[in-house]
Design a protein around this motif. Structure first.
Motif, PDB file in Angstrom:
ATOM      1  N   ALA A  31       0.840  -1.204   0.000  1.00 38.18           N
ATOM      2  CA  ALA A  31       0.000   0.000   0.000  1.00 38.18           C
ATOM      3  C   ALA A  31       0.871   1.249   0.000  1.00 38.18           C
ATOM      4  N   VAL A  32       0.469   2.231  -0.789  1.00 42.86           N
ATOM      5  CA  VAL A  32       1.172   3.511  -0.865  1.00 42.86           C
ATOM      6  C   VAL A  32       0.154   4.638  -0.711  1.00 42.86           C
ATOM      7  N   PHE A  33       0.476   5.561   0.163  1.00 42.46           N
ATOM      8  CA  PHE A  33      -0.437   6.661   0.497  1.00 42.46           C
ATOM      9  C   PHE A  33       0.232   8.002   0.192  1.00 42.46           C
ATOM     10  N   TRP A  34      -0.572   8.964  -0.169  1.00 43.26           N
ATOM     11  CA  TRP A  34      -0.111  10.350  -0.327  1.00 43.26           C
ATOM     12  C   TRP A  34      -0.919  11.244   0.598  1.00 43.26           C
ATOM     13  N   TYR A  35      -0.201  12.143   1.289  1.00 46.91           N
ATOM     14  CA  TYR A  35      -0.811  13.116   2.188  1.00 46.91           C
ATOM     15  C   TYR A  35      -0.255  14.502   1.871  1.00 46.91           C
ATOM     16  N   ARG A  36      -1.013  15.507   2.283  1.00 48.23           N
ATOM     17  CA  ARG A  36      -0.548  16.892   2.194  1.00 48.23           C
ATOM     18  C   ARG A  36      -0.593  17.460   3.603  1.00 48.23           C
ATOM     19  N   GLN A  37       0.464  18.178   3.977  1.00 45.34           N
ATOM     20  CA  GLN A  37       0.542  18.711   5.331  1.00 45.34           C
ATOM     21  C   GLN A  37       0.768  20.217   5.301  1.00 45.34           C
ATOM     22  N   THR A  38      -0.102  20.941   5.984  1.00 46.73           N
ATOM     23  CA  THR A  38       0.050  22.376   6.177  1.00 46.73           C
ATOM     24  C   THR A  38      -0.215  22.688   7.639  1.00 46.73           C
ATOM     25  N   ILE A  39       0.232  23.855   8.065  1.00 41.50           N
ATOM     26  CA  ILE A  39       0.008  24.258   9.455  1.00 41.50           C
ATOM     27  C   ILE A  39      -1.485  24.356   9.735  1.00 41.50           C
ATOM     28  N   PHE A  45      -5.324  13.452   3.963  1.00 40.77           N
ATOM     29  CA  PHE A  45      -5.216  12.323   3.044  1.00 40.77           C
ATOM     30  C   PHE A  45      -5.537  12.784   1.626  1.00 40.77           C
ATOM     31  N   LEU A  46      -4.756  12.307   0.681  1.00 36.57           N
ATOM     32  CA  LEU A  46      -5.033  12.619  -0.724  1.00 36.57           C
ATOM     33  C   LEU A  46      -5.526  11.380  -1.470  1.00 36.57           C
ATOM     34  N   THR A  47      -4.691  10.325  -1.481  1.00 43.25           N
ATOM     35  CA  THR A  47      -5.031   9.148  -2.271  1.00 43.25           C
ATOM     36  C   THR A  47      -4.192   7.971  -1.822  1.00 43.25           C
ATOM     37  N   TYR A  48      -4.635   6.741  -2.180  1.00 43.93           N
ATOM     38  CA  TYR A  48      -3.771   5.603  -1.929  1.00 43.93           C
ATOM     39  C   TYR A  48      -3.938   4.508  -2.970  1.00 43.93           C
ATOM     40  N   PRO A  54      -5.158   2.106  -8.002  1.00 46.06           N
ATOM     41  CA  PRO A  54      -5.749   3.213  -7.241  1.00 46.06           C
ATOM     42  C   PRO A  54      -7.012   2.748  -6.541  1.00 46.06           C
ATOM     43  N   ILE A  55      -7.104   3.009  -5.225  1.00 39.57           N
ATOM     44  CA  ILE A  55      -8.233   2.524  -4.448  1.00 39.57           C
ATOM     45  C   ILE A  55      -9.146   3.660  -4.012  1.00 39.57           C
ATOM     46  N   ASP A  56      -8.552   4.733  -3.525  1.00 39.11           N
ATOM     47  CA  ASP A  56      -9.350   5.821  -2.940  1.00 39.11           C
ATOM     48  C   ASP A  56      -8.631   7.136  -3.240  1.00 39.11           C
ATOM     49  N   ASP A  57      -9.263   7.979  -4.022  1.00 35.36           N
ATOM     50  CA  ASP A  57      -8.672   9.295  -4.292  1.00 35.36           C
ATOM     51  C   ASP A  57      -9.586  10.400  -3.791  1.00 35.36           C
ATOM     52  N   PRO A  61      -7.821  17.034  -4.862  1.00 35.89           N
ATOM     53  CA  PRO A  61      -8.504  18.080  -5.631  1.00 35.89           C
ATOM     54  C   PRO A  61      -8.624  17.579  -7.068  1.00 35.89           C
ATOM     55  N   LYS A  62      -9.826  17.559  -7.601  1.00 39.35           N
ATOM     56  CA  LYS A  62     -10.086  16.804  -8.829  1.00 39.35           C
ATOM     57  C   LYS A  62      -9.457  17.396 -10.066  1.00 39.35           C
ATOM     58  N   GLU A  63      -9.369  18.689 -10.130  1.00 40.10           N
ATOM     59  CA  GLU A  63      -9.033  19.300 -11.416  1.00 40.10           C
ATOM     60  C   GLU A  63      -7.559  19.266 -11.761  1.00 40.10           C
ATOM     61  N   ARG A  64      -6.680  19.439 -10.812  1.00 36.18           N
ATOM     62  CA  ARG A  64      -5.273  19.642 -11.172  1.00 36.18           C
ATOM     63  C   ARG A  64      -4.347  18.577 -10.602  1.00 36.18           C
ATOM     64  N   PHE A  65      -4.858  17.734  -9.727  1.00 38.58           N
ATOM     65  CA  PHE A  65      -4.019  16.742  -9.077  1.00 38.58           C
ATOM     66  C   PHE A  65      -4.264  15.364  -9.690  1.00 38.58           C
ATOM     67  N   SER A  66      -3.167  14.634  -9.875  1.00 39.51           N
ATOM     68  CA  SER A  66      -3.296  13.253 -10.325  1.00 39.51           C
ATOM     69  C   SER A  66      -2.152  12.441  -9.724  1.00 39.51           C
ATOM     70  N   ALA A  67      -2.403  11.170  -9.508  1.00 36.95           N
ATOM     71  CA  ALA A  67      -1.382  10.280  -8.956  1.00 36.95           C
ATOM     72  C   ALA A  67      -1.372   8.994  -9.749  1.00 36.95           C
ATOM     73  N   GLN A  68      -0.181   8.449  -9.874  1.00 36.05           N
ATOM     74  CA  GLN A  68      -0.031   7.189 -10.584  1.00 36.05           C
ATOM     75  C   GLN A  68       0.933   6.285  -9.843  1.00 36.05           C
ATOM     76  N   MET A  69       0.818   4.996 -10.128  1.00 39.06           N
ATOM     77  CA  MET A  69       1.796   4.038  -9.615  1.00 39.06           C
ATOM     78  C   MET A  69       2.079   3.041 -10.733  1.00 39.06           C
ATOM     79  N   PRO A  70       2.951   3.413 -11.626  1.00 35.35           N
ATOM     80  CA  PRO A  70       3.199   2.575 -12.809  1.00 35.35           C
ATOM     81  C   PRO A  70       3.869   1.239 -12.502  1.00 35.35           C
ATOM     82  N   ASN A  71       4.586   1.159 -11.411  1.00 35.78           N
ATOM     83  CA  ASN A  71       5.172  -0.122 -10.997  1.00 35.78           C
ATOM     84  C   ASN A  71       5.300  -0.137  -9.481  1.00 35.78           C
ATOM     85  N   GLN A  72       5.694  -1.267  -8.938  1.00 35.46           N
ATOM     86  CA  GLN A  72       5.683  -1.404  -7.477  1.00 35.46           C
ATOM     87  C   GLN A  72       6.778  -0.616  -6.791  1.00 35.46           C
TER      88      GLN A  72
END
Lengths: 114, 111
Positions: A31-39, A45-48, A54-57, A61-72
């Motif tokens: 499993a791989v997760f992406w988060y964004r952290q601000t004060i 949580f962004l996506t994992y 891709p399981i949960d995105d 933010p729908k318009e400008r953000f995208s994530a991929q996992m082309p290999n392990q």
């Protein structure tokens, strides 16, 4: 074991430019997760991905953000047309599984949008 | 408490004192993770307590979980300067596959 690797550690972009952030999870983690952290918002949580799929995105933010996992061995988070409000630390984490499993975090990429 | 709309909280204590940080969550959870984050680094798990456990200890750390009040606490005994960090709780709310993090507590230990 080098842990989760994130590159670059710091990135500065101009408003409207694209930013691509890289993450190399710990070998063997499914499993791989992406988060964004601000004060202000804290850790968001962004996506994992699980087994590269891709399981949960729901946090992306729908318009400008995208994530991929082309290999392990790596995942990318791409932000198109960056805006000043995208400035944050972006954290990647990996784990052996979900829920009760420990998440191992990388050091993060600090994105600054001018 | 870390949850809800609260911002990052701050606690400052003297070295050698005990400290407790609280976390409340909104719905059913099967596990509470406690992470610490040092400046410039990603969070790291320090203790994990499952819903069938009421207390978990690890060295000077003690975590509790009260499922009836939907709250957890993290206590540090005899705090040391190296305990200075931000501490987060995280839950798999409603059995979700992913974790939801609290806003965190900035703990500062004064020598």
């Amino acid at each position: 074991n080098a842990g989760v690797i994130q590159t670059p550690r710091h990135k500065v972009t101009g408003k409207g430019q694209e930013a691509t952030l890289w993450c190399e999870p710990i070998s063997g983690h499914s499993a791989v997760f992406w988060y964004r952290q601000t004060i202000v918002q804290g850790l968001e949580f962004l996506t994992y991905f699980r087994n590269q799929a891709p399981i949960d995105d729901s946090g992306m933010p729908k318009e400008r953000f995208s994530a991929q996992m082309p290999n392990q061995s790596h995942s990318t988070l791409k932000i198109q047309s960056t805006q000043p409000q995208d400035s944050a630390v972006y954290l990647c984490a990996s784990s052996l599984g979900l829920g009760v499993y420990e998440q191992y975090f990388g050091p993060g990429t600090r994105l600054t949008v001018l | 408490s870390q949850w809800g709309e609260e911002n990052l909280q701050a606690l400052s204590i003297q070295e050698g004192e005990d400290v407790t940080m609280n976390c409340s969550y909104k719905t059913y959870t099967t596990v509470v993770h406690w992470y610490r984050q040092d400046s410039g680094r990603g969070p790291a798990l320090i203790i994990l307590i499952r819903s069938n456990e009421r207390e978990k200890r690890s060295g000077r750390l003690r975590a509790t979980l009260d499922t009836s009040s939907q709250s957890s606490s993290l206590s540090i005994t005899a705090a040391q300067c190296e305990d200075t960090a931000v501490y987060f709780c995280a839950t798999d709310t409603e059995g979700a596959d992913r974790l939801t993090f609290g806003k965190g507590t900035q703990l500062i230990i004064q020598p």
